[in-house]
Design a protein around this motif. Sequence first.
Motif, PDB file in Angstrom:
ATOM      1  N   SER A 163       0.822  -1.205   0.000  1.00 44.75           N
ATOM      2  CA  SER A 163       0.000   0.000   0.000  1.00 44.75           C
ATOM      3  C   SER A 163       0.859   1.259   0.000  1.00 44.75           C
ATOM      4  O   SER A 163       0.632   2.177  -0.793  1.00 44.75           O
ATOM      5  CB  SER A 163      -0.914  -0.004   1.229  1.00 44.75           C
ATOM      6  OG  SER A 163      -1.599   1.212   1.336  1.00 44.75           O
ATOM      7  N   ILE A 217       0.947   4.174  -2.903  1.00 44.66           N
ATOM      8  CA  ILE A 217       0.461   5.511  -2.571  1.00 44.66           C
ATOM      9  C   ILE A 217       1.603   6.527  -2.571  1.00 44.66           C
ATOM     10  O   ILE A 217       1.409   7.683  -2.966  1.00 44.66           O
ATOM     11  CB  ILE A 217      -0.297   5.525  -1.226  1.00 44.66           C
ATOM     12  CG1 ILE A 217      -1.475   4.546  -1.254  1.00 44.66           C
ATOM     13  CG2 ILE A 217      -0.754   6.931  -0.869  1.00 44.66           C
ATOM     14  CD1 ILE A 217      -2.523   4.769  -2.317  1.00 44.66           C
ATOM     15  N   ALA A 225      -8.701  -1.994  -6.452  1.00 46.11           N
ATOM     16  CA  ALA A 225      -8.739  -1.159  -5.254  1.00 46.11           C
ATOM     17  C   ALA A 225      -7.644  -0.095  -5.302  1.00 46.11           C
ATOM     18  O   ALA A 225      -7.885   1.078  -4.978  1.00 46.11           O
ATOM     19  CB  ALA A 225      -8.579  -2.024  -4.001  1.00 46.11           C
ATOM     20  N   ILE A 257      -8.524   3.843  -5.256  1.00 48.85           N
ATOM     21  CA  ILE A 257      -8.041   4.649  -4.135  1.00 48.85           C
ATOM     22  C   ILE A 257      -7.123   5.746  -4.649  1.00 48.85           C
ATOM     23  O   ILE A 257      -7.199   6.897  -4.200  1.00 48.85           O
ATOM     24  CB  ILE A 257      -7.353   3.749  -3.087  1.00 48.85           C
ATOM     25  CG1 ILE A 257      -8.418   2.906  -2.371  1.00 48.85           C
ATOM     26  CG2 ILE A 257      -6.537   4.570  -2.094  1.00 48.85           C
ATOM     27  CD1 ILE A 257      -7.876   1.780  -1.520  1.00 48.85           C
ATOM     28  N   ALA A 308      -9.211   8.510  -6.040  1.00 49.18           N
ATOM     29  CA  ALA A 308      -9.850   9.284  -4.971  1.00 49.18           C
ATOM     30  C   ALA A 308      -8.858  10.237  -4.311  1.00 49.18           C
ATOM     31  O   ALA A 308      -9.220  11.369  -3.952  1.00 49.18           O
ATOM     32  CB  ALA A 308     -10.460   8.341  -3.940  1.00 49.18           C
ATOM     33  N   ILE A 323     -10.248  11.662  -0.657  1.00 43.67           N
ATOM     34  CA  ILE A 323      -9.681  11.090   0.566  1.00 43.67           C
ATOM     35  C   ILE A 323      -8.242  11.554   0.683  1.00 43.67           C
ATOM     36  O   ILE A 323      -7.631  11.978  -0.302  1.00 43.67           O
ATOM     37  CB  ILE A 323      -9.747   9.539   0.590  1.00 43.67           C
ATOM     38  CG1 ILE A 323      -8.904   8.931  -0.547  1.00 43.67           C
ATOM     39  CG2 ILE A 323     -11.188   9.049   0.540  1.00 43.67           C
ATOM     40  CD1 ILE A 323      -8.777   7.415  -0.494  1.00 43.67           C
ATOM     41  N   GLU A 334      -5.616   8.123   4.539  1.00 43.93           N
ATOM     42  CA  GLU A 334      -6.816   7.287   4.452  1.00 43.93           C
ATOM     43  C   GLU A 334      -6.666   6.242   3.349  1.00 43.93           C
ATOM     44  O   GLU A 334      -7.063   5.084   3.517  1.00 43.93           O
ATOM     45  CB  GLU A 334      -8.045   8.152   4.163  1.00 43.93           C
ATOM     46  CG  GLU A 334      -8.449   9.041   5.320  1.00 43.93           C
ATOM     47  CD  GLU A 334      -9.482  10.091   4.936  1.00 43.93           C
ATOM     48  OE1 GLU A 334     -10.291  10.452   5.818  1.00 43.93           O
ATOM     49  OE2 GLU A 334      -9.486  10.557   3.772  1.00 43.93           O
ATOM     50  N   GLY A 335      -6.069   6.656   2.237  1.00 42.48           N
ATOM     51  CA  GLY A 335      -5.854   5.734   1.128  1.00 42.48           C
ATOM     52  C   GLY A 335      -4.909   4.611   1.490  1.00 42.48           C
ATOM     53  O   GLY A 335      -5.145   3.444   1.148  1.00 42.48           O
ATOM     54  N   ALA A 361      -6.763   2.194   3.808  1.00 45.52           N
ATOM     55  CA  ALA A 361      -7.784   1.426   3.082  1.00 45.52           C
ATOM     56  C   ALA A 361      -7.145   0.366   2.189  1.00 45.52           C
ATOM     57  O   ALA A 361      -7.585  -0.795   2.174  1.00 45.52           O
ATOM     58  CB  ALA A 361      -8.658   2.361   2.263  1.00 45.52           C
ATOM     59  N   LEU A 362      -6.116   0.749   1.444  1.00 48.17           N
ATOM     60  CA  LEU A 362      -5.489  -0.198   0.535  1.00 48.17           C
ATOM     61  C   LEU A 362      -4.814  -1.329   1.301  1.00 48.17           C
ATOM     62  O   LEU A 362      -4.909  -2.500   0.922  1.00 48.17           O
ATOM     63  CB  LEU A 362      -4.496   0.498  -0.394  1.00 48.17           C
ATOM     64  CG  LEU A 362      -3.856  -0.387  -1.466  1.00 48.17           C
ATOM     65  CD1 LEU A 362      -4.899  -1.110  -2.317  1.00 48.17           C
ATOM     66  CD2 LEU A 362      -2.930   0.460  -2.358  1.00 48.17           C
TER      67      LEU A 362
END
Length: 194
Positions: A98, A102, A164, A168, A171, A177, A181-182, A185-186
């Motif tokens: 993640s 990101i 996903a 994400i 978003a 987001i 948060e991303g 979530a991921l």
Amino acid sequence: MGETTAETRTRMTYAERHTQLLEVARELIRQKGSDALTLARLAEHAGVTKPLVYQHFGTRPAVLAELYGEFKARTHVALDRTLSTAEADRATVARIISDAYIDCIDAESTELPGIAGALSGSAELEDLREEADAAFSARCCRALEPFTDSGHLPEGSMQAILGAADGIARAIVLGRITSSEGRTALAKVVAAVV
């Protein structure tokens, strides 16, 4: 003969010039958006002739495709680097995957949407996405398979992770987001899928 005040130009190798042109293209997109990128503007901003830019890329989509490919390559390098030092537990590996994804979205959030948008619908982007997804999937599978019951991560599971991640990322770029948060979530999606 006296000296002139003109700057002496230094010659770059082909690879150095190519790198310079990509950096200028990235900066042009960052400042003015992907619609502002043309080969003529790229030449002007780089201080070179249009034929030189055409020699390196040939088309505007070729420049955009290289920039997109570089983004995906940086994601893979970041993932490889962090996975090589990871603790061996599912939650940690999910978080690393993640974070790597990101981190690259954060680093490229200004240019990437414009690049992908400018290439949307093109065969070049579809090919790049397929190659990048395959490379990312292979890395994820190697890292995650030890935590599966069967020792194998099914293709459907990997597609769920990729979907996903893309959703994400979109978003985050749109400001719906935060990156934090991303990431959370991921990481949860990745761990749950495994």
